[in-house]
Design an enzyme around this catalytic site. Structure first.
Site, PDB file in Angstrom:
ATOM      1  N   GLU A  50      35.517 -28.508 -20.344  1.00 26.13           N
ATOM      2  CA  GLU A  50      34.870 -29.235 -19.249  1.00 26.13           C
ATOM      3  C   GLU A  50      34.001 -28.248 -18.500  1.00 26.13           C
ATOM      4  OE1 GLU A  50      38.672 -32.165 -18.215  1.00 26.13           O
ATOM      5  OE2 GLU A  50      37.816 -30.905 -16.657  1.00 26.13           O
ATOM      6  N   ASP A  61      37.684 -31.832  -4.483  1.00 27.13           N
ATOM      7  CA  ASP A  61      38.040 -30.492  -4.936  1.00 27.13           C
ATOM      8  C   ASP A  61      38.597 -29.616  -3.830  1.00 27.13           C
ATOM      9  OD1 ASP A  61      37.475 -30.267  -7.794  1.00 27.13           O
ATOM     10  OD2 ASP A  61      35.450 -30.861  -7.200  1.00 27.13           O
TER      11      ASP A  61
END
Lengths: 275, 406
Positions: A50, A61
């Site tokens: 990824e 995040d």
């Protein structure tokens, strides 16, 4: 349509082990070093890669990935140069699946159709776009599927039985189960609950289920590999990048090795579990 | 414009998927999706429940001090020599701004939903103070996210929030201002899904927030409409309000959107000037993108990275705008203008000296354009300017700019 992602998961299933999915941020700590890290990942034990598309405002995040994104942006990384990384990677590796992961705005501004065309041509196999839930499928998910890319959806502990079918519809490649309610890199998941959660998802889909959020060590990876088809590690890798930098935040001779060493260690944890 | 010609009403949005035309929507992480669906359901039920409205009205009357007066600014009107200028005095509300209208609605809703922990983002601190106030009143735990830069420039409000029992979390990520505070509040919500209610302070964010915040703020426009009919026997000819996220403006505008005779002006913060790049004017200097759960006009670079906004007013210092404003802009129903930092400072002084009312720097932006528009209108033109906050919080930063501290 069979993608590299489908092929890879099928191959690992016949090998009798789970996949290691590694996340690194494009352009972190700089464009060239990030490319070298990504090139080195398969040999270190990554089964799928990824690549984070840096964004100024990554709302799901934690501090580690936020900082990685800001380092990349400070170095001038853009969505165009991120696609260049994939193109460069594909020169020597035509088998390892590549997934771009990030947020919708840079894609929207790039232009959805142009982005999908450029990404596909460069060798991208799938997308994970955090802020595109099923309710917004017309925006990116459906065009991506039409363009021949997998659209990998996140399922979370808040995704209940009633909602799961909606989340799984239009999902392809694999399902990314977020093992905690929280941001990336925060709490360590309760591993005993992970297997139950994976079973819950598998009752609704034939797709492989990879589990992420909170994986830091080989033993975390082993614990998850027992119950899942894939283990995702991200924050720990971008932290390894950060710790290897010099006082000015520049890459050092240790940077690439720091990441590959950790990937090898975690890969051993994944591979130790026979299924 | 074609869109305008085909619309029967400007007051029916959003549609069932939370869109105002192409704007709005629900661009959030999957963890939050079930939560905003729950919120939408709870709000729809509350909206249909007379007991909810009765409780809210009672708090408006006895706690906030509503209705706020519609005041004829006689000396300002004489000074300008044009339209008759009325001020909607929402700065007289408890806590000193319009923010409490929305907060009370959301907190009463949070109580209905059984939530015990309230989180909020704040820029200037007005929404944080309003949230901390309502949480104190109802005995709820309150955590306020505030950019570290704003914590520094809005010290009086930080102190007020602490006095009220709120926990202030200075946000050091990104540009350390309002947008980062909102990111951090969203991260908190993702991490604390069971007991936490996110009380958003402006008419932005994922559906149903833009609609819900607008509904709670529409009390401003409903009152103003009745008050003007009572005072002058007719509707106003124009409305003027400042816009950051745009909650005070949509609150004033919404009840008038279908009255074609009413000209409506929103005023963005132009900072050092829209051409300078250092501003917070998303409509006049930005373009459509997706941030904080909705599609709207945003300030950003060519790669879609969000730019930092600049305004002398911390309350307008946000690189986006509520999605309903984006739609009203594109349809042409509302005209969006902008005011620079220095023009706002002049208007701040003008209103203080002529009317004995020290406005917050946010509505000073509206005053600056209102004065200009009023000057070009006849004396029978009726104008309402939303005075959405008082200037106590700003006196130190204004003194710094004007050099009046000595």
């Amino acid at each position: 349509m069979t993608t590299r992602i489908d092929t890879r998961f099928a191959a690992l299933k016949s090998e009798g082990r789970a996949a290691l999915v590694t996340f690194v941020m494009a352009g972190d700590p700089d464009h060239a070093t990030a490319l070298e890290i990504i090139k080195a990942l398969p040999k270190a034990g990554a089964d799928l890669i990824e690549i984070g598309m840096p964004f100024t405002d990554p709302m799901a995040d934690g501090p580690a990935i936020q900082a990685a994104g800001l380092r990349a942006l400070a170095g001038g990384e853009t969505l165009h140069s991120t696609i260049d990384i994939v193109r460069a990677f594909r020169v020597n590796d035509t088998e390892t699946p590549i997934i771009l992961m990030g947020y919708f705005n840079p894609i929207y501004i790039y232009g959805v159709e142009t982005f999908l065309k450029d990404a596909k041509e460069a060798g991208v196999d799938g997308l994970i776009v955090v802020d595109c839930p099923p309710e917004e499928d017309d925006e990116l998910c459906k065009p991506a599927l039409k363009a021949g890319l997998n659209f990998i959806r996140l399922a979370t502990p808040t995704t209940d039985e009633k909602r799961l079918p909606k989340v799984l519809s239009n999902t392809s490649g694999f399902v990314y189960y977020v093992s905690i309610t929280g941001i990336t890199g925060s709490a360590t998941p309760d591993f005993s609950k992970v297997a139950t959660a994976v079973a819950r998802i598998k009752a609704h889909t034939q797709l492989p289920v990879a589990v992420g959020f909170g994986v830091k060590t080989a033993s975390d990876a082993s614990a998850i590999a027992k119950g899942a088809d894939g283990v995702v590690v991200g924050s720990a890798l971008v932290e390894a990048v950060r710790k290897s930098l010099d006082a000015d935040g520049k890459a050092t001779s240790k940077t690439i090795g720091a990441v590959t060493a950790l990937v090898s260690e975690i890969a051993a944890g994944v591979r130790a579990v026979k299924k | 414009m074609t869109i305008q010609q085909t619309l029967n009403s400007f007051r029916t949005g959003p549609d069932e998927t939370g869109h105002f035309g192409n704007f709005g929507g629900r661009f959030v992480a999957e963890t939050l999706m079930p939560l905003i669906l729950d919120l939408e359901k709870a709000y729809t039920e509350a909206k249909a429940d007379p007991a909810f409205h009765a409780e809210l009205t009672s708090f408006h009357t006895h706690y906030v001090g509503r209705p706020s007066p519609l005041y004829f600014a006689e000396r300002l009107t004489e000074h300008v020599g044009g339209a008759k200028i009325y001020l909607k005095r929402d700065e007289l509300n408890h806590t000193g701004a319009h923010k409490i209208n929305n907060v009370l609605g959301q907190i009463l809703l949070a109580r209905r939903m059984g939530k015990t922990r309230i989180i909020a983002e704040t820029g200037a601190g007005q929404h944080g103070v309003a949230t901390a106030t309502a949480c104190a009143r109802f005995g709820l735990k309150c955590v306020v996210y505030m950019g570290a830069v704003d914590v520094e420039r809005q010290k009086p409000n930080v102190f007020r929030m602490r006095m009220l029992g709120a926990e202030i979390v200075p946000v050091v990520s990104g540009s350390k201002t309002l947008k980062d505070a909102m990111n951090e509040a969203l991260r908190d919500w993702v991490s604390n899904v069971e007991d936490t209610f996110y009380c958003i302070g402006t008419s932005a964010g994922p559906h149903p927030y833009p609609m819900m915040v607008r509904d709670f703020q529409s009390i401003i426009g409903k009152e103003a409409r009745e008050q003007m009919l009572e005072r002058e026997g007719r509707l106003p000819d124009s409305l003027v309000a400042c816009i950051g996220g745009g909650s005070n403006a949509i609150g004033l505008f919404h009840p008038f959107l279908d009255d074609a005779s009413v000209a409506i002006y929103g005023v963005e913060a132009a900072g050092h000037g829209v051409a300078s790049g250092a501003h917070a004017a998303s409509l006049n200097g930005g373009r459509p993108g997706v941030l904080h759960g909705n599609r709207t006009y945003l300030l950003m670079d060519a790669d879609g990275q969000i730019a930092e906004a600049h305004s002398i007013s911390a309350g307008l210092d946000y690189p986006g705008i509520g999605p309903e404003h984006a739609w009203l802009h594109d349809t042409g129903r509302v005209t969006y203008l902008s005011t620079t930092d220095s023009e706002a400072l002049e208007a701040f002084q003008l209103l203080s000296k002529l009317e004995g009312i020290i406005p917050a720097l946010e509505p000073a932006h509206a005053i600056a354009r209102a004065v200009e528009i009023a000057a070009s209108k006849p004396k029978d033109h009726l104008m309402i300017v939303n005075l959405c906050g008082r200037g106590d919080k700003d006196i130190f930063s204004v003194a710094e700019h004007l050099g009046g501290m000595e």
